[in-house]
Design a protein around this motif. Structure first.
Motif, mmCIF file in Angstrom:
data_model
loop_
_atom_site.group_PDB
_atom_site.id
_atom_site.type_symbol
_atom_site.label_atom_id
_atom_site.label_comp_id
_atom_site.label_asym_id
_atom_site.label_seq_id
_atom_site.Cartn_x
_atom_site.Cartn_y
_atom_site.Cartn_z
ATOM 1 N N GLU A 214 1.114 -1.439 0.055
ATOM 2 C CA GLU A 214 0.052 0.317 -0.270
ATOM 3 C C GLU A 214 0.787 1.338 -0.208
ATOM 4 O OE1 GLU A 214 -3.294 2.389 3.189
ATOM 5 O OE2 GLU A 214 -3.036 0.295 3.177
ATOM 6 N N ALA A 215 0.308 2.332 -0.936
ATOM 7 C CA ALA A 215 1.646 2.979 -0.931
ATOM 8 C C ALA A 215 1.037 4.714 -0.613
ATOM 9 C CB ALA A 215 1.895 3.732 -2.921
ATOM 10 N N THR A 216 1.299 5.046 -0.123
ATOM 11 C CA THR A 216 0.402 6.434 1.030
ATOM 12 C C THR A 216 1.456 7.639 -0.139
ATOM 13 O OG1 THR A 216 0.221 5.328 3.189
ATOM 14 C CG2 THR A 216 -0.485 7.696 2.861
ATOM 15 N N PRO A 217 0.821 8.590 -0.217
ATOM 16 C CA PRO A 217 1.966 9.953 -0.275
ATOM 17 C C PRO A 217 2.218 10.685 0.726
ATOM 18 C CG PRO A 217 -1.036 10.321 -1.662
ATOM 19 C CD PRO A 217 -0.642 8.442 -0.968
ATOM 20 N N PHE A 218 3.043 11.086 0.573
ATOM 21 C CA PHE A 218 3.493 12.948 2.107
ATOM 22 C C PHE A 218 3.794 13.399 0.666
ATOM 23 C CE2 PHE A 218 6.992 10.259 1.256
ATOM 24 C CZ PHE A 218 8.512 11.142 1.368
#
Length: 197
Positions: free
Chosen positions: A181-185
């Motif tokens: 799972e990729a979470t942007p920041f």
């Protein structure tokens, strides 16, 4: 811009000048033919396309160089190698170590692999016997980082934008190795919050 990219652009500029000289030397400038204009437009379109292509390829390569693999107390970057959190001052967080490592990148073509085979196991595990160590090029953090045992990467930080002087312009995504799972920041604070979770 890399030296090889500058060389390619210089060769294209010299070739363009040579072809322009050849055009006049052979007397094609006296021929009244619309093909002349078409040929010139096509040539310059090719030069512009090559310049844009080189720039895009370089940005993509730099993004790959900025990618870091995080484990407990250690991070790995393809240019810096393994960076041990213990090599920094006490109280330094993993995000601070990552920021320091990214600030020291030279974007060279030399790459380090986390294992002799050239890649970690699919689950992110790397046996320590196969590790090639070394920190970033900074003088204050020039300590060897060869973790003992098996290193299991927990997260991957892909950095799209990074400004050495402004941590607020740090953008990218954090990928959980287990769930993919990729979470942007956006910014150091968001990255710190994601890695603390």
């Amino acid at each position: 811009m890399r030296k090889s990219n500058v060389i390619i652009l210089a060769v294209l500029a010299v070739a363009a000048g040579f072809f322009l000289w050849l055009w006049y030397y052979l007397g094609f400038n006296f021929v009244d033919d619309p093909f002349d204009l078409v040929l010139a437009v096509v040539w310059w379109a090719v030069v512009v396309a090559l310049v844009v292509g080189i720039h895009a390829a370089e940005r993509k390569r730099q993004r790959r160089v900025r990618t870091a693999y995080l484990a407990l107390g250690v991070l790995f970057n393809s240019e810096a190698g393994f960076v041990d959190l213990a090599a920094f001052e006490e109280g330094t967080t993993l995000v601070d170590a990552l920021e320091h490592t990214l600030a020291d990148l030279k974007y060279s073509f030399d790459r380090k692999d986390p294992a002799d085979e050239g890649a970690a196991a699919p689950d992110g595990a790397v046996p320590s016997a196969a590790m090639a160590g070394g920190l970033s090029a900074s003088d204050e953090a020039a300590a060897s980082a060869k973790p003992r045992g098996t290193v299991r990467f927990e997260r991957i930080v892909r950095t799209d934008k990074f400004d050495k002087g402004d941590a607020g312009k740090w953008e990218g995504e954090v990928v959980d190795v287990k769930t993919q799972e990729a979470t942007p920041f956006k910014g150091k604070e968001e990255l710190s919050a994601l890695l603390a979770a």
